[in-house]
Structures are given as structure tokens and as C-alpha cells.
Scaffold this motif. Structure first.
Motif, mmCIF file in Angstrom:
data_model
loop_
_atom_site.group_PDB
_atom_site.id
_atom_site.type_symbol
_atom_site.label_atom_id
_atom_site.label_comp_id
_atom_site.label_asym_id
_atom_site.label_seq_id
_atom_site.Cartn_x
_atom_site.Cartn_y
_atom_site.Cartn_z
ATOM 1 N N VAL A 172 -13.886 10.936 2.869
ATOM 2 C CA VAL A 172 -14.782 11.050 3.368
ATOM 3 C C VAL A 172 -15.252 9.806 4.137
ATOM 4 O O VAL A 172 -15.784 9.093 5.086
ATOM 5 N N PHE A 173 -15.529 8.896 3.602
ATOM 6 C CA PHE A 173 -15.583 7.391 3.618
ATOM 7 C C PHE A 173 -14.939 6.888 4.448
ATOM 8 O O PHE A 173 -15.992 6.078 5.965
ATOM 9 N N LEU A 174 -13.455 7.282 4.567
ATOM 10 C CA LEU A 174 -12.810 6.469 5.390
ATOM 11 C C LEU A 174 -13.556 7.580 6.642
ATOM 12 O O LEU A 174 -13.256 7.088 8.372
ATOM 13 N N MET A 175 -13.779 8.634 6.668
ATOM 14 C CA MET A 175 -14.653 9.412 8.466
ATOM 15 C C MET A 175 -15.712 8.565 9.026
ATOM 16 O O MET A 175 -15.595 8.417 9.885
ATOM 17 N N VAL A 176 -15.966 8.539 7.789
ATOM 18 C CA VAL A 176 -17.741 7.641 7.865
ATOM 19 C C VAL A 176 -17.811 6.661 9.028
ATOM 20 O O VAL A 176 -18.378 6.026 9.696
ATOM 21 N N VAL A 285 -1.353 4.186 10.846
ATOM 22 C CA VAL A 285 -1.894 1.881 10.249
ATOM 23 C C VAL A 285 -2.806 2.052 11.277
ATOM 24 O O VAL A 285 -3.774 1.609 10.585
ATOM 25 N N GLU A 286 -2.998 2.359 12.489
ATOM 26 C CA GLU A 286 -4.276 2.614 13.033
ATOM 27 C C GLU A 286 -5.205 3.162 12.409
ATOM 28 O O GLU A 286 -7.191 2.837 12.211
ATOM 29 N N GLY A 287 -5.483 4.286 11.966
ATOM 30 C CA GLY A 287 -6.584 4.293 10.799
ATOM 31 C C GLY A 287 -6.742 3.975 10.269
ATOM 32 O O GLY A 287 -8.423 3.498 9.637
ATOM 33 N N ILE A 288 -5.723 3.172 9.005
ATOM 34 C CA ILE A 288 -6.523 2.719 7.512
ATOM 35 C C ILE A 288 -7.301 0.977 8.643
ATOM 36 O O ILE A 288 -7.981 0.708 7.589
ATOM 37 N N ALA A 289 -6.841 1.169 9.274
ATOM 38 C CA ALA A 289 -6.848 -0.659 9.856
ATOM 39 C C ALA A 289 -8.597 -0.741 10.897
ATOM 40 O O ALA A 289 -9.602 -1.247 10.547
ATOM 41 N N THR A 290 -8.540 0.536 11.525
ATOM 42 C CA THR A 290 -9.989 0.599 11.791
ATOM 43 C C THR A 290 -11.156 0.855 11.254
ATOM 44 O O THR A 290 -12.400 0.819 11.438
ATOM 45 N N SER A 291 -10.405 2.148 10.389
ATOM 46 C CA SER A 291 -11.662 2.068 9.618
ATOM 47 C C SER A 291 -11.686 1.035 7.963
ATOM 48 O O SER A 291 -13.420 1.595 8.362
#
Length: 295
Positions: A172-176, A285-291
């Protein structure tokens, strides 16, 4: 003037040589560290193609002279009632439902915390973050008692139903964090065109959240696929065994262990996670970096 130029040239050359030497040392250390980290996998792959008598022999050979594929056939049919494919199917079904539920529920909860205003929003968000700091072992017994009283033991329900309730605060935190980085002007423009809240969620936000959705899916796959402890607690019937439980059942302290077939099944069980990671690696990688940067 020439002396100064020569001195500058020599200094630049010395700096470049020092930098090359440092880079070479760094690469050697990284290569050695990579080999140490990969050695268990190398040993596993090597042992799969060896006869059982050579797997733990003192003379380690990367490729055995008695190269064999018999371990795969024996491992696939090692259980008299079900093939290894049956347990793979059980695991894929359970993990697929958990991934679907986690992606849907986490994205909805993340959208609510990032975009909507409602009473108790921040206390709930803080409470959600606090659950990330709570060790899973603390809730192990209470969850088992609760699931036992409602009759969910020896089924996949303890895994699938909570997945649809956004119980994983990390996802949830990643999505937020990711949704907060999407300009709100897109929401306002959609509202002006008559789009509803769910329309904004489905047509505007979710198509832009593909990287973080892939990240959530990969994390969920790995954590659920490898979750031996919870599967051991909630699943007892052999017909419902997952890959983790089946592999553990092959290690029997009261009888001899067929290491060749066991290693072959272990290697097969690792392939889905490796393939999924490399297929979705750019999004992951993009999802982790931008989050981590947006918010």
C-alpha cells in the motif's frame, strides 16, 4: 610553459592510471563476491546432472563424467500419488489468486490514501505504516486461532481472502508514494470531462501505475511462493501441498533421502521466479526507484 604542460600531462596520466587501477580492483572484488553469492546455485545446477553417489563426493566437478537427466524424471514422479506438476499447479493457483487480490486491494487503498479526503485518513495511514514495523511472528498465533475458529484451516483461504483486504502495508505504501507523483491536474481534467472517482482510478491512475503494479506483483509472487512457514501452519492435506511443503516432505529423517530428484525439483521450483523477474525487470526497477523518490 612547456614544463607546465608536461607536468599537467603527467599528473592527468597518473590520475587516469590510478583510476584504472581502482576500477580493476573494484571489478575483481565484485566478481569474487558474485561468485561467492552464486556458488550455491552453481552447486545446485551441477548436482542436478550427477548421479546420487557423486553429489556429495569430495572431488567437486562442475560437469560430471556420468552426466545424467535421470534425476528430473525420478523427481517428477517421486510421489506415488501425484506428480511434481500437480504440486506446481496447486502453488500457481494459490499464488495467482494472492497476486490478483493484492494488486487490486493495494491499488485501491493506495489511491484512496493518495487522492481522496475522508475522515480519519491520516490516523489510518499512520496505523497502516505501523503494521509494517510489527514482526509477523507476533500475529502468527492470533491469526491461526481466528482462522481455526472460522474453519479456514487446511485450505488456501488464509492466503487468498486477506490478499483482497490490503493487509500488506508495504505494498500500500508503494502505491501511495507512486500515485502521489502523478500530477493531480490529470484528475481535475478528468473530473471536468465528467469522469467519476472510479473512472479516474481505472482510466487515469492505473494505466500510469504499471511499474509499481509489476513491483507489487513480483514481491507478492516471491513472498508467497517461498512462504514455507505459513503454508506449513495452515495446510495439512497432501492433496493441497504447495511446492515448498512437497520439497520439505522429501526430506525424511527416518529414511534415506534421494538427493538427486530433490535437487532437480528444487531447480524446477526456482525457474518461475527467475523468469518472472527477468521478464518484468524494467518495470520492477522503475517502480521501486520512482516510489522512493516521488511523494
Amino acid at each position: 610553459m612547456k614544463t607546465d604542460k608536461m607536468w599537467v600531462f603527467c599528473m592527468n596520466r597518473r590520475i587516469k592510471n590510478n583510476q584504472k587501477f581502482k576500477n580493476a580492483i573494484t571489478h575483481v572484488i565484485l566478481i569474487m563476491g558474485s561468485f561467492i553469492m552464486l556458488f550455491p546455485m552453481i552447486w545446485l545446477v551441477s548436482g542436478v546432472f550427477k548421479p546420487g553417489s557423486e553429489i556429495f563426493s569430495g572431488d567437486f566437478q562442475l560437469i560430471s563424467e556420468n552426466f545424467t537427466l535421470k534425476n528430473f524424471a525420478d523427481g517428477w514422479n517421486i510421489n506415488p500419488n501425484h506428480s511434481f506438476g500437480y504440486f506446481l499447479k496447486n502453488t500457481f493457483v494459490m499464488v495467482g489468486v494472492v497476486i490478483g487480490g493484492t494488486v487490486i486491494s493495494s491499488s485501491l487503498a493506495g489511491f484512496a490514501f493518495a487522492r481522496l479526503n475522508f475522515i480519519g485518513k491520516w490516523p489510518l495511514f499512520i496505523f497502516m505504516l505501523a503494521t509494517m514495523m510489527l514482526p509477523s511472528q507476533v500475529t502468527l498465533i492470533p491469526k491461526y486461532i481466528m482462522f481455526s475458529k472460522i474453519g479456514w484451516i487446511d485450505s488456501y483461504l488464509p492466503f487468498s481472502i486477506p490478499a483482497f483486504c490490503a493487509v500488506n502495508g508495504f505494498h500500500v505504501f508503494l502505491m501511495v508514494q507512486f500515485i502521489r507523483g502523478i500530477p493531480k491536474e490529470l484528475d481535475e481534467a478528468a473530473y471536468m470531462d465528467g469522469c467519476s472517482t472510479f473512472g479516474i482510478y481505472g482510466r487515469i491512475i492505473m494505466p500510469l501505475c504499471k511499474p509499481v503494479l509489476f513491483s507489487v506483483a513480483i514481491f507478492t509472487f516471491i513472498w508467497t511462493w517461498d512462504d514455507y512457514l505459513n503454508q506449513l501452519i495452515y495446510i495439512s492435506s497432501v492433496d493441497k501441498f504447495t511446492v515448498s511443503l512437497f520439497l520439505r516432505s522429501l526430506i525424511d529423517s527416518t529414511s534415506s533421502i534421494s538427493w538427486g530428484p530433490l535437487l532437480a525439483n528444487t531447480l524446477i521450483s526456482l525457474i518461475p521466479g527467475i523468469v518472472l523477474f527477468f521478464i518484468a525487470q524494467p518495470y520492477f526497477v522503475e517502480g521501486i526507484a520512482t516510489s522512493g523518490l516521488k511523494g
